[in-house]
Design an enzyme around this catalytic site. Sequence first.
Site, PDB file in Angstrom:
ATOM      1  N   ASP A  26       0.687  -0.889  -0.100  1.00  0.00           N
ATOM      2  CA  ASP A  26      -0.021   0.503  -0.114  1.00  0.00           C
ATOM      3  C   ASP A  26       0.738   0.599   0.241  1.00  0.00           C
ATOM      4  OD1 ASP A  26       0.979  -0.780   2.646  1.00  0.00           O
ATOM      5  OD2 ASP A  26      -0.826   0.432   3.620  1.00  0.00           O
ATOM      6  N   LYS A  81      -6.522  -0.202   6.287  1.00  0.00           N
ATOM      7  CA  LYS A  81      -5.400   0.156   7.037  1.00  0.00           C
ATOM      8  C   LYS A  81      -5.166   1.592   7.079  1.00  0.00           C
ATOM      9  CE  LYS A  81      -0.616   0.755   6.948  1.00  0.00           C
ATOM     10  NZ  LYS A  81       0.586   0.162   5.593  1.00  0.00           N
ATOM     11  N   GLU A 125      -3.438   0.760  13.837  1.00  0.00           N
ATOM     12  CA  GLU A 125      -1.507   0.471  13.401  1.00  0.00           C
ATOM     13  C   GLU A 125      -1.305   2.255  13.975  1.00  0.00           C
ATOM     14  OE1 GLU A 125       1.582   0.618  10.791  1.00  0.00           O
ATOM     15  OE2 GLU A 125       0.154   0.115   9.528  1.00  0.00           O
ATOM     16  N   GLU A 133       2.332   3.186  15.091  1.00  0.00           N
ATOM     17  CA  GLU A 133       3.262   1.634  14.464  1.00  0.00           C
ATOM     18  C   GLU A 133       4.181   3.071  15.654  1.00  0.00           C
ATOM     19  OE1 GLU A 133       7.132   1.451  11.854  1.00  0.00           O
ATOM     20  OE2 GLU A 133       5.319   2.265  10.104  1.00  0.00           O
ATOM     21  N   LYS A 161      -2.251  -3.924  14.188  1.00  0.00           N
ATOM     22  CA  LYS A 161      -0.656  -4.163  13.339  1.00  0.00           C
ATOM     23  C   LYS A 161       0.366  -3.335  14.430  1.00  0.00           C
ATOM     24  CE  LYS A 161       1.315  -2.973   8.957  1.00  0.00           C
ATOM     25  NZ  LYS A 161       1.550  -3.502   7.652  1.00  0.00           N
ATOM     26  N   SER A 200       2.508  -8.891   9.307  1.00  0.00           N
ATOM     27  CA  SER A 200       1.277  -7.710   7.800  1.00  0.00           C
ATOM     28  C   SER A 200       2.954  -7.240   7.569  1.00  0.00           C
ATOM     29  CB  SER A 200       0.892  -6.695   8.315  1.00  0.00           C
ATOM     30  OG  SER A 200      -0.013  -6.281   7.336  1.00  0.00           O
ATOM     31  N   TYR A 237       6.033   6.827   4.573  1.00  0.00           N
ATOM     32  CA  TYR A 237       5.546   6.590   3.786  1.00  0.00           C
ATOM     33  C   TYR A 237       5.516   7.190   2.288  1.00  0.00           C
ATOM     34  CZ  TYR A 237       5.909   2.149   6.052  1.00  0.00           C
ATOM     35  OH  TYR A 237       6.139   0.619   7.510  1.00  0.00           O
TER      36      TYR A 237
END
Length: 392
Positions: free
Chosen positions: A67, A179, A219, A221, A261, A330, A392
């Site tokens: 993604d 997500k 998620e 992170e 996640k 994942s 990202y």
Amino acid sequence: MASMKLIASSSSQWVGGRRTHHFYQRAGSTRPLARRVTPIRAGSYTEELVQTAKSIASPGRGILAIDESNATCGKRLASIGLDNTEVNRQAYRQLLLTTPGLGEYISGSILFEETLYQSTTDGKRFVDCLKEENIMPGIKVDKGLVPLPGSNNESWCQGLDGLASRSAEYYKQGARFAKWRTVVSIPCGLSALAIKEAAWGLARYAAISQDNGLVPIVEPEILLDGDHPIERTLDVAERVWAEVFYYLAQNNVVFEGILLKPSMVTPGAEHKNKASPETIAEFTLKMLKRRVPLSVPGIMFLSGGQSEVEATLNLNAMNQSPNPWHVSFSYARALQNSVLKTWQGRPENVEASQKALLVRAKANSQAQLGRYTGEDESDEAKKGMFVKGYTY
């Protein structure tokens, strides 16, 4: 006469789309004292959400995350000398999504919006390629990170505006899970504001996703950046996940219809002492057992810049004894790195690249089952992929 004391135990069950709680009078009693109905629901999609989550959290399988935004995908392509064009992005994602036998090890794949609506060069929709392999199509729905005013140079995640209508369209296109990635940075000082913003955003996203038929992957992170010890990461992870589940409950999110996640609990990437897989497993499982309800079906770890082998060894260590959840993967870079290096953008390398993907997928499938040995791994698979300040 001694007074009778009530105990703080209860049980719960689903009744007509609502969770019903029974409270008991004393130890040993089986007679309900009172009943309270809490409106935790996901509209007409509740049963489907639970089944979707169970399908993704199936033994020996995990998630392939592809993604990356167009900009990030461009960086990947640039590493092998390719221009960042739609044609090249399509060719790379077609290589991944048409790998024969991928569904044996992969239960879901997270797609970028462009990919969700794309087809192969032969005209077959990518979502149909996945469905033929019994792989659930997923979709990245957040709109990226921006600076958080009033914080310690931290960030917050955009994307709630228009999310309901976008999610409804993604469902129509074939997506069945979503997500949303937000981040927490330990070196920034970790403000209470940043934790609350991350938790609230995830909770609102999760509720909106469920209302539109998408299983939300939650998620937050915790970035690897920093030179802190593993104990510091554990403390931060516990604080973050406590806040996340508080707001998930406040937003009436069905826990049986979500997936997590999380980051693995590791020392900071620049810490002088590297932790063994056994230590990482010990600290990570300690955090999960302290913070994650048993009703959550799947814990799908991100790799966060670990090498392909590191991520697999750590996952394997966590599955050496039974867990109350499906503890799986994942991964993005930890599944794709060897594939890219093998492909090099050449059509004649597609078959070899797909075999490289199956090697990594199978290794992580074995790790999910606690059977990975790490034997015969290439030097390339052992190279770390941590990038300080990675975006990202």
